[in-house]
Design a protein around this motif. Structure first.
Motif, mmCIF file in Angstrom:
data_model
loop_
_atom_site.group_PDB
_atom_site.id
_atom_site.type_symbol
_atom_site.label_atom_id
_atom_site.label_comp_id
_atom_site.label_asym_id
_atom_site.label_seq_id
_atom_site.Cartn_x
_atom_site.Cartn_y
_atom_site.Cartn_z
ATOM 1 N N LEU A 1 0.837 -1.380 -0.051
ATOM 2 C CA LEU A 1 -0.010 -0.302 -0.027
ATOM 3 C C LEU A 1 0.959 1.036 0.022
ATOM 4 O O LEU A 1 0.524 2.239 -0.426
ATOM 5 N N ALA A 2 2.281 1.026 1.144
ATOM 6 C CA ALA A 2 2.879 2.625 0.797
ATOM 7 C C ALA A 2 3.534 2.432 -0.638
ATOM 8 O O ALA A 2 3.738 3.859 -0.773
ATOM 9 N N LEU A 3 4.012 1.589 -1.054
ATOM 10 C CA LEU A 3 4.060 2.024 -2.848
ATOM 11 C C LEU A 3 3.650 2.026 -3.305
ATOM 12 O O LEU A 3 3.829 3.200 -4.528
ATOM 13 N N ARG A 4 1.825 1.537 -3.338
ATOM 14 C CA ARG A 4 1.136 2.933 -4.329
ATOM 15 C C ARG A 4 0.793 3.796 -4.101
ATOM 16 O O ARG A 4 1.199 4.333 -4.592
ATOM 17 N N GLU A 5 1.302 4.560 -3.461
ATOM 18 C CA GLU A 5 0.908 5.506 -2.805
ATOM 19 C C GLU A 5 2.367 6.430 -3.378
ATOM 20 O O GLU A 5 1.947 7.612 -3.941
ATOM 21 N N ILE A 6 3.598 5.856 -3.781
ATOM 22 C CA ILE A 6 5.193 6.535 -4.237
ATOM 23 C C ILE A 6 4.935 6.565 -4.666
ATOM 24 O O ILE A 6 5.119 7.501 -5.534
ATOM 25 N N VAL A 7 4.862 5.512 -5.654
ATOM 26 C CA VAL A 7 4.795 5.611 -7.211
ATOM 27 C C VAL A 7 4.573 5.887 -7.874
ATOM 28 O O VAL A 7 3.396 6.371 -7.734
ATOM 29 N N ASP A 8 5.053 6.564 -8.860
ATOM 30 C CA ASP A 8 4.189 7.225 -9.298
ATOM 31 C C ASP A 8 2.709 6.850 -10.999
ATOM 32 O O ASP A 8 2.671 6.144 -10.573
ATOM 33 N N TYR A 9 1.664 7.487 -10.995
ATOM 34 C CA TYR A 9 0.561 6.681 -11.944
ATOM 35 C C TYR A 9 0.420 5.429 -12.638
ATOM 36 O O TYR A 9 0.043 4.709 -12.988
ATOM 37 N N LYS A 10 1.715 6.030 -13.021
ATOM 38 C CA LYS A 10 2.006 5.176 -15.282
ATOM 39 C C LYS A 10 3.460 3.849 -14.393
ATOM 40 O O LYS A 10 3.126 3.109 -15.248
ATOM 41 N N ASP A 11 2.940 3.793 -13.374
ATOM 42 C CA ASP A 11 3.711 2.772 -12.251
ATOM 43 C C ASP A 11 3.505 1.698 -11.102
ATOM 44 O O ASP A 11 3.627 1.412 -10.715
ATOM 45 N N GLN A 12 1.381 2.670 -11.595
ATOM 46 C CA GLN A 12 1.132 1.014 -10.109
ATOM 47 C C GLN A 12 1.008 0.297 -9.944
ATOM 48 O O GLN A 12 1.070 -0.773 -9.817
#
Length: 408
Positions: free
Chosen positions: A343-354
């Motif tokens: 979940l933390a990674l999902r918030e950190i990465v750019d939306y194009k890298d979800q």
């Protein structure tokens, strides 16, 4: 007042994920909410939104309508409404108000809303939303930017699990115990859930709907989750490897996992197949999270009971053997990473890298299964609960389990 409803919308945006099906048929019945979040989508510079209204009870069309807002602008719209509660969100210069279609020119994650600026008015409406990007050939691609790699990712992971399943059957063919059969079933159902997930994403990407593949996906996902809980609890309590039967307390707590997993699956279906436009969607999100926590607490409690029993029975083994420490550390790291880290990674990465967060979670699960199966619980002459010189200690435990079984 607009403040409270829009604050609830902000919470929904935090909890909401990008939509599963990008052609949605939505029904709103006697809804008095001034702002309704419909769905989120990651657009490229060739993004499009189309809305087809089949019926509407709105008496003042000029004060109701649809709008898109970029994720970064949601809080600014909230500030506008707090400063002037009578302000109509459709007049905000931070939103893109449209009637039937809108072409996105600035890439990013957008949220689609329906707004009614007539206080106290209940709205009933049926409409269909279509959100997509155009590929270089001009064809519609319904998966959001950042999820286009998921069909291929899930297919590759399916091949990995099927390979693991074949190797596991080969290793356990002549030396299998009951727990090894459960692990084989876990690997197979996980592979089936991933192939269904790959089909869901494939059909959504090309047609906008999953074409019925979501049903077997939820079925196999439920089976895989139940089997995972059972395998962790059973191997953690020595079932099949040390003792032939579970104690009554362990059986009761283990049976608690299945109802909670049923509730969790129902919540997952409601969350995935509908959206935040459903009035009880937020409640179902909380129910899903609560059921997930209860499953893991029940699993933890069963293992704690087992540890207490071992401490009463064995003076040496539990303290000196590194097996339990390795196993519980592995489970703890797996839970923390897949439930919090992803979940933390999902918030950190750019939306194009979800897709990276999905890949990280699935690769962590694959690594967990590999370590648990091929390193800790592969067929061996002697199990890993004891050191090589603890033969007498093992005999004492086996005798205690036999006495416990006779009492039952």
């Amino acid at each position: 007042m607009m403040k409270s409803p829009f604050f609830a919308v902000v919470i929904l945006l935090v909890l909401a994920t990008l939509a599963v099906a990008e052609i949605n048929s939505i029904t709103i019945s006697d809804d008095s909410r001034p702002v309704i979040l419909l769905q989120k989508f990651g657009f490229t510079q060739t993004g499009h939104v189309t809305i087809s209204i089949s019926s509407s009870s709105s008496q003042n069309p000029s004060r109701t309508g649809f709008y898109l807002v970029e994720e970064e602008m949601v809080l600014r719209v909230d500030i506008e409404l707090q400063k002037n509660p009578s302000f109509c969100v459709l007049d905000s210069h931070y939103v893109h108000h449209f009637d039937q279609s809108y072409q996105v020119t600035s890439p990013g994650v957008y949220s689609l809303f329906f707004a009614s600026c007539v206080p106290g008015t209940k709205v009933s409406m049926k409409f269909q939303t279509e959100m997509y990007n155009l590929d270089p050939n001009g064809s519609k691609y319904y998966l959001p930017a950042g999820s286009t790699q998921l069909p291929g990712l899930f297919f590759v992971l399916t091949l990995c699990y099927l390979t693991f399943f074949g190797l596991w059957v080969y290793l356990c063919y002549n030396k299998k115990q009951r727990i090894h059969v459960l692990i084989a079933a876990l690997l197979l159902t996980k592979a089936l859930s991933l192939v269904c997930a790959a089909e869901v994403k494939h059909y959504v990407s090309t047609t906008g709907t999953p074409h019925g593949w979501s049903i077997p996906f939820y079925v196999f996902q439920f089976m895989a989750n139940v089997l995972l809980f059972m395998v962790i609890v059973l191997v953690g309590t020595g079932w099949s490897l040390l003792k032939p039967k579970l104690q009554e307390k362990e059986k009761k707590l283990l049976m608690m996992v299945i109802p909670f997993e049923v509730i969790s699956t129902i919540g997952s279906v409601v969350i995935g197949e509908t959206g935040p436009y459903v009035q009880n969607w937020l409640l179902w999100t909380y129910i899903f999270l609560f059921a997930e926590v209860c499953c893991w607490v029940a699993m933890r409690w069963v293992i704690v009971l087992w540890m207490c029993f071992l401490r009463k029975t064995s003076r040496k083994t539990v303290i000196t053997s590194p097996f339990f420490g390795k196993f519980y550390s592995l489970v703890f790291v797996y839970l923390i990473f897949t439930r919090v880290g992803v979940l933390a990674l999902r918030e950190i990465v750019d939306y194009k890298d979800q897709w990276v967060s999905n890949a990280a979670g699935e690769i962590a699960t694959l690594a967990f299964y590999a370590l648990m199966c091929y390193y800790m619980f592969r067929p061996m002459e002697r199990n890993g609960y004891f050191d090589d010189e603890d033969y007498e200690e093992e005999e004492v435990l086996l005798q205690s389990f036999a006495l416990e079984e006779d009492r039952v």
